[in-house]
Design an enzyme around this catalytic site. Sequence first.
Site, short mmCIF file in Angstrom:
data_model
loop_
_atom_site.label_atom_id
_atom_site.label_comp_id
_atom_site.label_asym_id
_atom_site.label_seq_id
_atom_site.Cartn_x
_atom_site.Cartn_y
_atom_site.Cartn_z
N ASP A 15 -63.30 11.84 -9.47
CA ASP A 15 -63.64 13.20 -9.07
C ASP A 15 -65.14 13.35 -8.88
O ASP A 15 -65.60 14.03 -7.96
CB ASP A 15 -63.22 14.20 -10.14
CG ASP A 15 -61.73 14.35 -10.23
OD1 ASP A 15 -61.04 13.33 -10.27
OD2 ASP A 15 -61.28 15.50 -10.26
N LEU A 241 -58.06 17.99 -7.93
CA LEU A 241 -59.37 17.40 -7.66
C LEU A 241 -60.38 18.31 -8.34
O LEU A 241 -60.67 19.40 -7.87
CB LEU A 241 -59.58 17.34 -6.14
CG LEU A 241 -60.62 16.38 -5.59
CD1 LEU A 241 -60.50 14.99 -6.19
CD2 LEU A 241 -60.47 16.28 -4.08
N HIS A 242 -60.89 17.86 -9.50
CA HIS A 242 -61.66 18.77 -10.34
C HIS A 242 -63.11 18.94 -9.89
O HIS A 242 -63.56 20.02 -9.52
CB HIS A 242 -61.65 18.26 -11.79
CG HIS A 242 -60.29 18.04 -12.35
ND1 HIS A 242 -59.46 19.06 -12.71
CD2 HIS A 242 -59.61 16.90 -12.62
CE1 HIS A 242 -58.33 18.57 -13.20
NE2 HIS A 242 -58.40 17.26 -13.14
N ASP A 243 -63.89 17.87 -9.99
CA ASP A 243 -65.34 17.98 -9.95
C ASP A 243 -65.88 18.50 -8.62
O ASP A 243 -66.90 19.21 -8.61
CB ASP A 243 -65.98 16.62 -10.28
CG ASP A 243 -65.66 16.17 -11.70
OD1 ASP A 243 -65.06 16.95 -12.46
OD2 ASP A 243 -66.00 15.02 -12.05
#
Lengths: 313, 313, 313, 313
Positions: A15, A241-243
Site C-alpha cells: 500500500d 487499498l489503504h495508504d
Amino acid sequence: MTAHRIIIDTDPGVDDAVAIMLALASDRLKVEALVTVAGNVTVEQTARNACRILELAQRTDIPVHAGCARPIGHTRVSASHVHGVTGMDGPDLPDPTMPVQPRHGVDYLIDAIRDAPQHSLHLVMLGPMTNLAMALIKAPDIATRLRGVVAMGGARCEGGNITPSAEFNFYADPEAADIVLRSGIALTLLPLDVTHQCLTTPARLARLRALPGRCASAVVAMLEASGRFDLNKYGWAGAPLHDPCTVAWLLQPDLFAGRQVNVAISLHDPLTRGMSVVDWWDTTDRPANALFMHDANADGFYELLTRHLARLP
Amino acid sequence: MTAHRIIIDTDPGVDDAVAIMLALASDRLKVEALVTVAGNVTVEQTARNACRILELAQRTDIPVHAGCARPIGHTRVSASHVHGVTGMDGPDLPDPTMPVQPRHGVDYLIDAIRDAPQHSLHLVMLGPMTNLAMALIKAPDIATRLRGVVAMGGARCEGGNITPSAEFNFYADPEAADIVLRSGIALTLLPLDVTHQCLTTPARLARLRALPGRCASAVVAMLEASGRFDLNKYGWAGAPLHDPCTVAWLLQPDLFAGRQVNVAISLHDPLTRGMSVVDWWDTTDRPANALFMHDANADGFYELLTRHLARLP
Amino acid sequence: MTAHRIIIDTDPGVDDAVAIMLALASDRLKVEALVTVAGNVTVEQTARNACRILELAQRTDIPVHAGCARPIGHTRVSASHVHGVTGMDGPDLPDPTMPVQPRHGVDYLIDAIRDAPQHSLHLVMLGPMTNLAMALIKAPDIATRLRGVVAMGGARCEGGNITPSAEFNFYADPEAADIVLRSGIALTLLPLDVTHQCLTTPARLARLRALPGRCASAVVAMLEASGRFDLNKYGWAGAPLHDPCTVAWLLQPDLFAGRQVNVAISLHDPLTRGMSVVDWWDTTDRPANALFMHDANADGFYELLTRHLARLP
Amino acid sequence: MTAHRIIIDTDPGVDDAVAIMLALASDRLKVEALVTVAGNVTVEQTARNACRILELAQRTDIPVHAGCARPIGHTRVSASHVHGVTGMDGPDLPDPTMPVQPRHGVDYLIDAIRDAPQHSLHLVMLGPMTNLAMALIKAPDIATRLRGVVAMGGARCEGGNITPSAEFNFYADPEAADIVLRSGIALTLLPLDVTHQCLTTPARLARLRALPGRCASAVVAMLEASGRFDLNKYGWAGAPLHDPCTVAWLLQPDLFAGRQVNVAISLHDPLTRGMSVVDWWDTTDRPANALFMHDANADGFYELLTRHLARLP
Ligand SMILES: [Ca+2]
Ligand SMILES: [Ca+2]
Ligand SMILES: [Ca+2]
Ligand SMILES: [Ca+2]
C-alpha cells in the site's frame, strides 16, 4: 499553482508503494524525502523497499532516511503473515543500489520541519507514528510549524484489523499515536472506515493492468500477490487499498467526507489497546483534534490512481 | 403452540414501559414477574414505575420484585437529564397501589430459575445487568438452567451513547455485563446498532396515536415527551426505541439479523470502560458468547408493536 | 463487661482455624455464626472445615452458613499448592456431622446485621471479601449498622504473597475489597506487615505443643504441616500466623499499632491488581477509610493465643 | 587504578548538584559530560543549573548537553512547590556564562555510547529516564555497549513520594522507566528505601558547614533551603539526600546492600502509575533486571561525601 511540499513517512509495504508512486506521479506534489519506520517489516527492509520504489520510478534524486527500528510502546506486532517476507512480494524488483542517507529519520524530520517555511510542509504518514512522536518529544517546537499531517490510521465502525478494536498502524505503536494526537498538529485521518470502501475489484485491477509502464506493472503484481489474503478471509469483492487514500486526499480532497472530532487512543486495557476512540456524537467536552474521514468516492479514487500511474515510467 | 415463559429485568424508563407492554400484549409470552434495578432512575422509582405500567395494563397479577439499588462496579451514572425525574415523564399516571414484593429481586431470580423446568425460562434484560450478575455469583448453578437471555445493550458501529465507546446499560455496570458475558448463558444482544434503526418517525408515531386504548395513549405521551432529546441532539428523523427490540426478537426473530461472535467488556481503561468489544471479523480465538444483532426490519418492528399495543386496554 | 458479638467470615484454612478457636476460647467474644467463602479451597470444603472446627471445640451450637463459591472479579486463584487438598491438612479430623445451614451466607449476613442492635456487631473477615461486598450491593443500608469490620488483608512494606504487590485475600477478589473499602464501614486491617511479625518459632510452637487439649493438638498438627512451605521458601525463623491477628486485636488492641489512612485497591493493572495502595504519608486528599496496622507485639500475641487455647477441650 | 568514565543525566535540583559535585571531587571518576532533562524544573533551567554547578567547581571543561523538554508519557508533574523556582534555591549563584552545547542530549548519549570502548562507560541517572529511553528507541544497539546504569529511582517499602506508590523520577516518565527496565542494560537502582536512610541530620550538616570551600558552602545553603520541606511534612530527623547515593555506590559499593530482582513499572492504573513493582520474594518467573538496593551505611555515606566535598574549590 505551486506544488505541495511533502515528506512521506512509510513502512513499505504494498500500500505504501502505491501511495508513494501516486505522489511521485503528481506534478502538484513535491516529495522532499521518504522516511521509513519499522512496521509491516523491519526498518532495514522498509528502507530497502523505499529505495526500490524510487529506482523503479527513476526518482533516485529523492533521499531516503531510515527512522526508528522499534516502537515507543512495548507492543510488538508483525504483519509478515499478511505482507510476505519483503513486505512487497509480487514483482521481481532488483536489490536497490541507491544509498540510504546516514542521517536518522527522526533528525531529518526535525531539521526539515524547522528549515521549511512556516506551514509549508505536509507530512504523509503510512505506518506506525513512531518517528513523528519521537521528533515531537525531542523537539516540541515543530508541532506548530507543519502545515498538516495526513495519516492512514484508526477505525470506527469497521472495527480493527489486528484486534477487534485496533487498526494495525495505531496498534503497532499506541503511545506514538497518542503523542501525535495530543500535539495540536492539524491532522487528517484516513481510517479503515474509508480504506475498506476502496476495494481493488477485478474491473479496477483490469484498468491498472492495461497501463503500459513498469511501475503500473509492479503495482498490479503486488496487488495480486497481496490481495489474496483479504479476499480469502472476508470474501469481499476485492482487497482494500489503504495508504494511497492519504495522497489522494491531498490531491483531491472532495473524494472524501469526514468530520472534525476528538480522537483519543486507548492505551490501558489490553482489550482495546491501540483503538482510536472517536467522539463522533460529541458526547464529551474533549476538543476536536482530527479530521476523521468516514466516506470515500471509490470510483473517483481509482480513476485518480489509474490516471496518475499512467504517467510513471 | 405454548407461550414462552419470561421474566423481565428492567429499569423503567420509557423504552422499558413500551417493551413491557409489548410483552403483556402477546399471547405467546407469559410474563412471570418484573424485576427492577437502578438505572435511569433509582430502584425505588423503577419499582414504582413497573407497578404503574402493570396497573395501566390491568395486569396486577404479575409480581414486581425490586433488585439492586447500586451497580457492582464503582461507576455511577445517572441519565435523569435524558429521562426526566420519574423516568417515565409524559402521561399523567397515578401513584401505584399494588405492592412491591418483599423478596429481593436477586433472590426471586435465583429461585424462579431453579424452580422452572430446565431451559424453559427466558430472561429479558432492559437495564444494567446487576441483578443477573449478582445471582450468578450467589448461585453459579443457574447459568445452565436458563433457556436464554435477551438484552438491550452494547454497541459496535454506532459507538456509545453515554461515552464515545460505551452504551448506557453496559456502562452503568460494566462488571455486571462482564460477569454475564463470561457465564456461558445463551445470550442475544440488541445493541445500539439495531435500536438506532428503529426510529419513531412522525408516520409511525401517527399510527400509534390512532390507537384507542389508554396504554397506547400513555406510550404516545411518553414517546413525545422523551423523544425530543434525541431529536434535538442529532437531528434524526425520529428517536430510537431501544428496549422493545428485545421482546420483538422473542416474538419474531426474523425482524433482526445478527452474528454469533465473542463480546468482551472493557473494564480497565477510562476511555473505553463499559464498551462492548465485538470480535466481528474473528480476529481472536475467543469463543462466540453472544448473538450480536446488526440489522433490523424497522417497518416490521413498528407494525408488530402497533398491532400488539392495539390489544391492550 | 459484656461480650462482643461477632460473626466470622472465613475460608478455613489453618490460620482461620486458629483464629476461630481463639475466638471460641474467649468469654469476651460471642461468636454468632461462621460464614464461609471460597478462598484457599472451595466453599463446600471451607464450610465442611468450619463444621470440623466447631465439632472439635464442641461448639456445634454455632451455625455455619456457606456463602459465595466464586469471587466477584474474574481473577481465579487457588492456593491449594500451599494449603493442601483440604485446606486443613495435618490433624486427623473426622468428617463433620453437623449440618451447614440452608440460608446463603450473604443473606445470613444481611439479616443478622439488620436484626442486631445498631453498632453492636463486629464482623471478623479471614478470607476474600466476597460475601460482605455482595451484601453491601444487595443491601446498602447495612453499611451504617455494623460496629466495625476487622480483616486480615493487604500489605504495604512487605509486598504481596501471591504477586509482588498483592496479598492473597485481596487478590482473590479485588472488586470485593474495593467495594468494602469504599463502603464507609469502620475497618481495621491486619496486613502482611503485621502478620509476618508473628512467626511460629520453635519456642512458641513448643509452648503450644505442651497444651493438653485436643484443640491445641490439632492446631499444632496443622501448623507443623502447613508451616513448612513458608520456611522452605524464605528461610524465616518460623511461619507467619495471619488470621488470628484479627481476633487478637479485638481481645487486646494494644498488641498492635496502626494508622488511620486511606487504602485503595488497584484493579486495572495486571502488575498491581489486588494491591492495597496505602496513603501512608498523606500525599493525596483521599479520606482515611481504614486503621492499617504496621506493628505487632509478637510475644504478647503468642502469649494471648497460648493462654486461650489452653481453655479449649 | 584507572578512573571510571561516566556521563551524568540529571535535572538539577539540589540533590543533583550534590551528586555532581561528589563525582567531580573524585579522582576515580572521569565525568565526560552532563546531560540534562526536564524534571523538577524545565530543561532550560536544568541546563542552566548544570552550567552553574560546573562554573562553581571550576570545571567548565565538561560539556553540558540539554536533552528532552518533556516526558514520553502523558503524565505531567512539577515539583516546583518542593524545589523552588530555580530548582537550586539557597545559595546566591550568578547566571552561568559557559554555553550549553548545540547537540541534543539524546544524540550526545547515542554518539558517546557508540564511540566509547565496549563496556567502558557508566551512565548515572538523577532524573526522569526520558533521555536514555529516547536513545534506546532511536538506537537500540547502544543497550549492549554500556558498562552499566546507576539510577536514583523507585521505591518498595517506603512507598512513593509523589503518590502513595510512585517515586518522583519514575512517575515523571513511567514509559521511559519501563523502556530502560526492559532494555537488558545492567542497572543499579537506589530507591527511596535507601535514600530515606541517608538523612541530613544537624550533626552531618554541621560537618559540611565546617568545610572551607565555596562548593561546600553552596551545598549547605541549598540543603538548608530545601530540607525544610521534608522536615515540616514528616517530622524526620533530617531531610533525605537522594541523588548522591548513585555516585557513592560507584565510589564505594559496600556502602549499600541490595538484591538482583525483577523490577517492572506500573503504567496502566492511575492508582499505581509509575510505581516500581519489585519481585522481592521471587513470586513470579520474570527474570532479574536490576540490582535494587535496600540498605545504606548512612554514616559511611556522609563521611565519603564530606571527605570529597572538602577537595573542591
Ligand atoms: Ca503502511
Ligand atoms: Ca431500560
Ligand atoms: Ca483465611
Ligand atoms: Ca534529580
